[in-house]
Structures are given as structure tokens and as C-alpha cells.
Scaffold this motif. Structure first.
Motif, short mmCIF file in Angstrom:
data_model
loop_
_atom_site.label_atom_id
_atom_site.label_comp_id
_atom_site.label_asym_id
_atom_site.label_seq_id
_atom_site.Cartn_x
_atom_site.Cartn_y
_atom_site.Cartn_z
N TRP B 92 9.90 39.32 24.33
CA TRP B 92 11.08 39.72 24.63
C TRP B 92 11.17 40.79 25.41
CZ3 TRP B 92 15.07 36.24 24.84
CH2 TRP B 92 15.04 35.07 23.91
N SER B 93 10.18 41.21 26.23
CA SER B 93 10.27 42.42 27.01
C SER B 93 10.90 42.33 28.21
CB SER B 93 8.88 42.92 27.13
OG SER B 93 7.94 42.06 27.75
N LEU B 94 10.85 41.12 28.79
CA LEU B 94 11.67 40.87 30.16
C LEU B 94 13.06 40.23 30.11
CD1 LEU B 94 8.43 39.81 32.22
CD2 LEU B 94 9.32 42.12 31.87
N ALA B 95 13.27 39.74 28.66
CA ALA B 95 14.77 39.14 28.95
C ALA B 95 15.31 39.55 27.62
CB ALA B 95 14.57 37.73 28.76
N ALA B 96 16.66 39.73 27.35
CA ALA B 96 17.53 39.85 26.18
C ALA B 96 18.11 38.81 25.65
CB ALA B 96 18.54 41.08 26.39
N PRO B 97 18.21 38.69 24.37
CA PRO B 97 18.80 37.53 23.79
C PRO B 97 20.54 37.39 23.99
CG PRO B 97 18.16 38.89 22.11
CD PRO B 97 17.40 39.17 23.44
N ASP B 98 20.81 38.62 24.37
CA ASP B 98 22.43 38.35 24.47
C ASP B 98 22.78 38.36 25.98
OD1 ASP B 98 21.41 41.03 24.80
OD2 ASP B 98 23.03 42.07 23.54
N GLU B 99 21.68 38.10 26.75
CA GLU B 99 21.88 38.05 28.22
C GLU B 99 22.67 36.85 28.63
OE1 GLU B 99 18.22 39.36 30.19
OE2 GLU B 99 18.71 38.35 31.64
N ASP B 100 22.43 35.75 27.93
CA ASP B 100 22.87 34.42 28.45
C ASP B 100 22.86 33.72 27.08
OD1 ASP B 100 22.88 32.69 31.16
OD2 ASP B 100 21.93 31.39 29.15
N PRO B 101 23.81 32.54 27.09
CA PRO B 101 23.78 31.94 25.81
C PRO B 101 22.61 31.01 25.51
CG PRO B 101 25.75 31.50 27.07
CD PRO B 101 24.91 32.26 27.95
N HIS B 102 21.95 30.44 26.65
CA HIS B 102 20.55 29.76 26.64
C HIS B 102 19.47 30.63 25.81
CE1 HIS B 102 23.18 27.55 29.61
NE2 HIS B 102 22.62 26.67 28.97
N LEU B 103 19.55 31.86 26.48
CA LEU B 103 18.61 32.78 25.81
C LEU B 103 18.79 32.93 24.37
CD1 LEU B 103 18.06 35.51 29.01
CD2 LEU B 103 16.39 33.59 28.19
N ALA B 104 19.89 33.34 23.99
CA ALA B 104 20.34 33.08 22.49
C ALA B 104 19.87 31.94 21.85
CB ALA B 104 21.84 33.69 22.47
N LEU B 105 19.99 30.84 22.44
CA LEU B 105 19.68 29.55 21.69
C LEU B 105 18.27 29.71 21.22
CD1 LEU B 105 21.75 27.05 23.56
CD2 LEU B 105 22.29 27.71 21.45
N ILE B 106 17.38 30.06 22.45
CA ILE B 106 16.13 30.37 22.36
C ILE B 106 15.84 31.13 21.04
CG2 ILE B 106 13.76 31.05 23.39
CD1 ILE B 106 15.10 29.73 26.16
N ALA B 107 16.22 32.34 21.06
CA ALA B 107 16.01 33.37 20.09
C ALA B 107 16.44 32.97 18.63
CB ALA B 107 17.00 34.54 20.86
N LYS B 108 17.70 32.34 18.63
CA LYS B 108 18.07 31.98 17.38
C LYS B 108 17.47 30.77 16.81
CE LYS B 108 21.81 31.42 14.06
NZ LYS B 108 20.99 31.39 13.12
N TYR B 109 17.07 29.67 17.55
CA TYR B 109 16.75 28.24 17.08
C TYR B 109 15.26 28.09 17.74
CZ TYR B 109 21.73 27.80 15.83
OH TYR B 109 22.92 27.86 15.30
N GLY B 110 14.83 28.57 18.45
CA GLY B 110 13.82 28.03 19.19
C GLY B 110 12.34 28.27 18.30
N ASP B 111 12.36 29.18 17.42
CA ASP B 111 11.45 29.11 16.23
C ASP B 111 9.93 29.49 17.18
OD1 ASP B 111 10.37 29.03 13.55
OD2 ASP B 111 9.74 26.92 13.91
N ASN B 112 9.98 30.31 18.35
CA ASN B 112 9.01 30.60 19.08
C ASN B 112 8.10 29.66 19.35
OD1 ASN B 112 9.41 33.62 19.20
ND2 ASN B 112 9.35 33.47 16.82
N ARG B 113 8.58 28.45 19.66
CA ARG B 113 7.56 27.30 19.95
C ARG B 113 7.31 27.47 21.73
NH1 ARG B 113 10.96 23.96 16.59
NH2 ARG B 113 12.44 24.12 18.20
N GLY B 114 6.12 27.67 21.84
CA GLY B 114 5.77 28.21 23.07
C GLY B 114 4.33 28.79 22.96
#
Lengths: 242, 392
Positions: B92-114
Motif C-alpha cells: 500500500w505504498s503506491l495506492a491508498a484504500p480510500d482513493e477509489d471504492p475498488h481499492l477499498a474493497l481490496i483493502a477490506k475484503y481482499g485478505d491480501n490474496r496475491g
């Protein structure tokens, strides 16, 4: 391979540009077509090649006893007839080598094209885009090579000598002489006599005026015509019509 | 801008709570809540690419993960990195979770899958392959990758995304953060091949260190319901980037936004986009170069060819200069192939269909000089497939 044209009338953009052409070119012959600007020389070659813009209203084009008047351009090429264009489009996305590879895979490798590649110094052009940012000489040399890659039996050459430097002209005429000595049938349109004088053999010269062939004769006629200009011959045609 | 995982989730949760009126986001959240309660049965992935990939995500389950931990390379699930709070400064150094709803979904529900990939200084790695597959109807696939290329190193990545024909109404939402060090090189080929009920939202963020070189190639040629692809590259001193995208849009809506920010002195970038549209597709391509660094240079080339009258192409090149000594240019054109070109090729023995295919192939062919030979073959194969599909 022989070509017979019978009473050919052609329109382009609603205007009649060929008004009853009769022409017979036997296998292995070289014919030269000369005439003033707008006489219909290039239009005749484009019609023989089947370019859709040129609409045949009357008459026939016979290739080795087959009527090809209604065939598509690529079908004519596949029967052994190919046009070297006077003007080529700049195609900025297709490399010379891409088209070269396709033509080789379609028509195979032929000895004449291999020799032409060397004489015309094509290797320097292979990585460039088709006719893009090329000099007049480079464009003509490339176009002649691509024409020969289709393994033609009849070659239509539309002003291969216009807009080229002397060195390119020498190379181009050398390749045309190879075409002639390979017994291919050849029709060459030109404005000037220079290239004709560099050719090994010319069987017939035709003068076109106003969409018609007005005079046909041996090579000697060309010197006479080029000295006196086309006006006299064309005026004679007009007088006859009147 | 590094945050702890707790921060990220909290920020995302607060941000999402403000978006309760956004129907699509609400729908995605509902599906994610259900899948949390009723986890999917792990499906078997059969496509060829998965076999070759070091990492594959099928629907919401990691199908395959090849751990690597050597002196030259680390490949680990991002989740483990986050749990251990090790090397976490780049997450999360190049993007912020409150920048876009989709990023927020990744941050909240993504469980760091990747995946977390780190190439050590002086090492050259590639190509590594990742594969994202969706096979179940209604899947919301959330992905977060972090790639770190240390100084004087190189990483090549091939990323393939696909969905099975039977999987309907899919969301694929992804964020990839790439941190490239000094004098390093990063090459990434992204190939999207979804089905026409897929909705895609993808963001690639790259931070390019001084003297580094970035090469990005993006190709998509499948029908899709809706695609949003965002690329943001920040370039330091003497860093350069070339981004080439090829979109053959058939049906659906495609929106791409590629931005390079030339922050350092003499930074440079070239953005190339090629678009072919057919069958009511709508393609919008926004290419933007922001020149802030002294002597920075950039060029945009956007070309589009509509293959029928039912589709729409919109091309927007944007140049933004913050100094007087920068050089920026663009070239944009939309139009069909000329009759003159087609006629010329037919007089050399190609029928009209062959002539069109040759013109399309030339149009979509990307300069692959900088692409390593193994990846080059992959791109050539993809272009072949694109040309085959575009046969008219």
C-alpha cells in the motif's frame, strides 16, 4: 502467356477513359506504350490488373484464352499477371519483410526475384515500412521486386522510370532486361524514351491519345514520336474523328 | 505512505460506509459477505497457463503457489508478508484504500490474496508467470500483488487473466504495486482474455527509480461487459517507460487510463495505444503524460480503427507541462484502413480478407525489440490469436 484485349471501353468516376482498345501481346513479347498525359496509358494497365475503380463497360481481356475481364485483382495475380504501380501507398504499419514473407509463402521463391533482390539492393529496405520515407528510386526498386515475387508470367510496368535517379534507373533497366531475357511477356508504359533505349528487346510500340491506341509500330517509331512530340499524332486522330 | 494492515482495513471500511448509495459496490460487498460465510470449494484449474505459472488464483482460492526464498529472489503470498509485518513498507505504498471504492474493497475484503515478489540487487529474474482464473458464476476476485525490484536488478512478468465460458457475472478487481530501484529494469506483459459477462477493474502502479527502464505491454481481445484498466507510472531521474496497449474490443465497454508522471530530470516516456472496435463495443482510451522534471520528454501515439459502424472509439491524449524545458508531443488518429492500401495489396495477390488481416496485424504489432525472446513468443502468439479473431 499471351494477352488479348478486344474493343475495351472503360469508365472511371463516371467518365469514359478508354474508348475501344484493341491490343494483342504474344508470349515473350515486350510492348511499349507511350502518349501524352491523360491519354489513358496507366488506366489501361490498371484495368488489365483489375483495379475496381476502372469499370469495363464493353470489351474483353483474354489471358491465355481465358476471359479475365470480371476477375478480382488477386485472381489475376494468381494466374500470372502482375502490375508494378507507378505510385505506391505508404503503409506505415507493414514492414517490407512482412509482405515479402507472405508473397514467398504464397508464390514460392523464383530465380528472377532472387536475382532482382540483389541488383535492386533490397536487403537495405527489408526492415523498413512499406514505401514509407523512401526516395523515389527506393520506392520503384522495391515495387519492382515485390511485383516479381508474385512469380508473374506477364508483367505490367507503369512508368518504372519516372522520378528515379540515374543509378536506380540503371538497376531497374537491368532487371527489366532480365524479365525480357526470361521470356516473360511485358507491357511497359513510359513518358520518355530513356528506358526504352536501355532495353535489350522491344517488339512493338503503341502510341495512345485520348483513350485510344492511335498508332502501333516497331521501336523505330518511338524515336520519331519522341522527336516530334505527340501532338501531331493526336491531332490526326481528332481530325479523323471530326 | 506505508500503513499497517489494521489502518488500511479501517480506512477502507470507513470509506466504504460512505458509499452506501453506490449500487454496484453494495452488490459486490453483499457477494463478498456471502462468500466469507460460505467459502467456495476449490476448483481444479485446467488451463495451460496455470501449469506454467508460479502463482495462480482461481476464483477466490489460491490454486498454486511456488515459494521461492533465495539470495536472488523471494516469492511468497502477500498475506504471509503482511502477517509477519516483514518487508511490509512497500505494501500500500503506491495506492491508498480510500482513493477509489475498488481499492477499498481490496483493502477490506481482499485478505491480501496475491503475490509478493522481491528481486535482490544484481539479480535478473524472468519471466515469472501469474495466472488469474474465474470459473464460478458470481465470483468477485480480489487481487493485490506487490513486486519489488531492488537496485541493478531485473524482473520480467507475464500475467494472464481469464475466465471460463460458463462462469457468469464475474468481477475481477486488482491492484499491483511495483517498486523499481535504481538502474533496474521491469518488463510486464498483461494479457486479458475474459468472457463477456466479466466486469474488470484493474490498477497497476509503478514507481521507477533513477536510471530505471519500464516496459509494459497490455493486450485484450475478448468480449467483456465492462473493463477499467488504470496504469500510473512515476519516473525518477533518467528513468524511462514505454507502455503499449492493444485493445480489440468486441461488445462491452473498455476504458483505459495510462498516466506517466515524469518527476525526475530527463525522465521520458512513450505511450502507445492501438484500438480496434467491432460489434457495438465502446472503447475509451485516455493517455496522459505529466512533465515535471527538468528536460523530461514524452510522446503519445493513439491510433484507432473501427471495424464496423456499430462501435465507438474515443481517444484522449493529454499532455501536461510544468516547466518550459520539457518536450511533449502526441499523435492521434481514428479511421478505417484506406481503400488504396487494400487495393494495392490485392494487386500483389492477396484477397481482400488477407489484405485486411495483414493490415490489422501490422496495426496491432507492438515493437518487441526490448522484450525477452520467451515473452516475445507469447506476445506474438497473442497477436496471432487477435488477428485470427478479427478476420472479416
Amino acid at each position: 502467356m499471351s494477352l488479348i484485349i478486344e474493343d475495351l471501353h472503360v469508365e472511371s468516376s463516371g467518365r469514359e477513359i478508354l474508348r475501344g482498345i484493341d491490343l494483342e501481346v504474344k508470349e515473350g513479347e515486350t510492348h511499349i506504350i507511350v502518349g501524352p498525359n491523360g491519354a489513358g496509358k496507366s488506366s489501361l494497365l490498371y484495368t488489365i490488373a483489375g483495379i475496381p475503380k476502372y469499370v469495363v463497360k464493353k470489351g474483353r481481356i483474354i489471358l491465355n484464352s481465358e476471359d479475365i475481364t470480371r476477375l478480382q485483382p488477386h485472381e489475376r495475380v494468381r494466374r500470372g499477371l502482375c502490375l508494378m504501380h507507378q505510385f505506391q501507398p505508404q503503409i506505415k504499419t507493414i514492414k517490407v519483410s512482412d509482405l515479402e514473407n507472405i508473397l514467398i509463402s504464397k508464390f514460392g521463391i523464383n530465380e528472377l526475384a532472387v536475382k532482382a533482390r540483389e541488383i535492386l539492393e533490397i536487403d537495405n529496405l527489408r526492415n523498413r515500412y512499406l514505401f514509407t520515407n523512401m526516395s523515389g528510386g527506393e520506392r520503384k526498386r522495391l515495387e519492382l521486386y515485390l511485383t516479381l515475387l508474385t512469380n508473374p508470367k506477364i508483367v505490367l510496368l507503369d512508368e518504372p522510370d519516372s522520378g528515379v535517379d540515374v543509378d536506380s534507373l540503371v538497376k531497374i533497366s537491368e532487371v527489366i532486361n532480365l524479365i525480357i531475357s526470361s521470356s516473360l511477356t511485358c507491357i511497359l508504359v513510359t513518358h520518355r524514351g530513356d528506358i526504352v533505349n536501355m532495353l535489350r528487346k522491344v517488339d512493338r510500340v503503341h502510341v495512345m491519345c485520348n483513350g485510344k491506341i492511335v498508332e502501333s509500330n516497331g521501336k523505330d517509331m518511338l524515336d520519331r514520336v519522341l522527336k516530334s512530340g505527340f501532338r501531331k499524332i493526336c491531332e490526326r486522330l481528332r481530325d479523323k474523328r471530326e | 505512505m506505508s500503513r499497517s494492515v489494521r489502518d488500511v482495513e479501517k480506512i477502507a471500511e470507513e470509506y466504504l460506509s460512505k458509499l452506501s448509495s453506490n449500487g454496484e459496490i453494495r452488490e459486490i460487498i453483499a457477494r463478498l459477505e456471502i462468500s466469507r460465510r460460505e467459502p467456495h470449494i476449490e476448483p481444479t484449474c485446467s488451463i495451460e497457463e496455470v501449469g506454467r505459472a508460479f502463482y495462480s488464483l482461481v476464483d477466490s482460492s489460491i490454486e498454486k503457489f511456488s515459494y521461492v526464498d533465495t539470495s536472488s529472489l523471494i516469492i511468497r503470498p502477500l498475506k504471509e508478508i503482511v502477517i509477519e509485518e516483514k518487508d511490509v513498507e512497500n505494501v500500500w505504498s503506491l495506492a491508498a484504500p480510500d482513493e477509489d471504492p475498488h481499492l477499498a474493497l481490496i483493502a477490506k475484503y481482499g485478505d491480501n490474496r496475491g503475490a509478493y515478489v522481491r528481486v535482490r540487487s544484481g539479480s535478473k529474474i524472468g519471466p515469472v508467470r501469474t495466472c488469474y482464473v474465474t470459473k464460478l458464476t458470481g465470483t468477485v476476485q480480489l487481487v493485490h500483488n506487490v513486486y519489488v525490484v531492488e537496485d541493478d536488478a531485473e524482473l520480467q512478468v507475464l500475467s494472464t487473466c481469464t475466465s471460463s465460458r460458463d462462469a457468469l457475472d464475474i468481477y475481477h478487481i486488482s491492484l499491483t504495486e511495483v517498486i523499481v530501484g535504481r538502474n533496474s529494469r521491469f518488463t510486464m506483459i498483461m494479457y486479458h482474455n475474459w468472457n463477456e459477462t466479466t466486469k474488470l477493474w484493474s490498477s497497476l502502479r509503478v514507481s521507477a527509480g533513477p536510471e530505471s527502464r519500464i516496459v509494459l505491454i497490455y493486450v485484450t481481445h475478448s468480449p467483456i461487459e465492462k473493463a477499467y484498466d488504470q496504469v500510473i507510472v512515476r519516473l525518477s531521474e533518467n528513468a524511462s517507460a514505454t507502455s503499449s496497449s492493444v485493445i480489440y474490443g468486441r461488445r462491452g465497454r473498455y476504458h483505459t487510463e495510462t498516466t506517466t508522471i515524469l518527476e525526475g530530470r530527463n525522465a521520458s516516456s512513450i505511450l502507445i495505444s492501438r484500438m480496434l472496435s467491432a460489434e457495438k463495443a465502446r472503447i475509451e482510451s485516455v493517455s496522459k503524460i505529466v512533465a515535471r522534471g527538468e528536460g523530461s520528454r514524452g510522446h503519445i501515439e493513439c491510433l484507432g480503427v473501427p471495424l464496423d459502424d456499430s462501435s465507438i472509439i474515443t481517444s484522449v491524449p493529454i499532455l501536461e507541462a510544468h516547466r518550459t524545458d520539457v518536450q511533449l508531443s502526441h499523435e492521434a488518429a481514428i479511421g478505417k484502413f484506406s481503400e488504396e492500401e487494400i487495393t494495392y495489396l490485392t494487386t500483389k495477390g492477396l484477397d481482400e480478407n488477407e489484405a485486411m488481416q495483414l493490415l490489422i496485424r501490422g496495426f496491432v504489432s507492438i515493437d518487441l525489440e526490448e522484450v525477452p525472446p520467451t515473452l516475445r513468443k507469447v506476445v506474438e502468439r497473442i497477436v496471432d490469436e487477435l488477428v485470427r479473431r478479427s478476420a472479416v
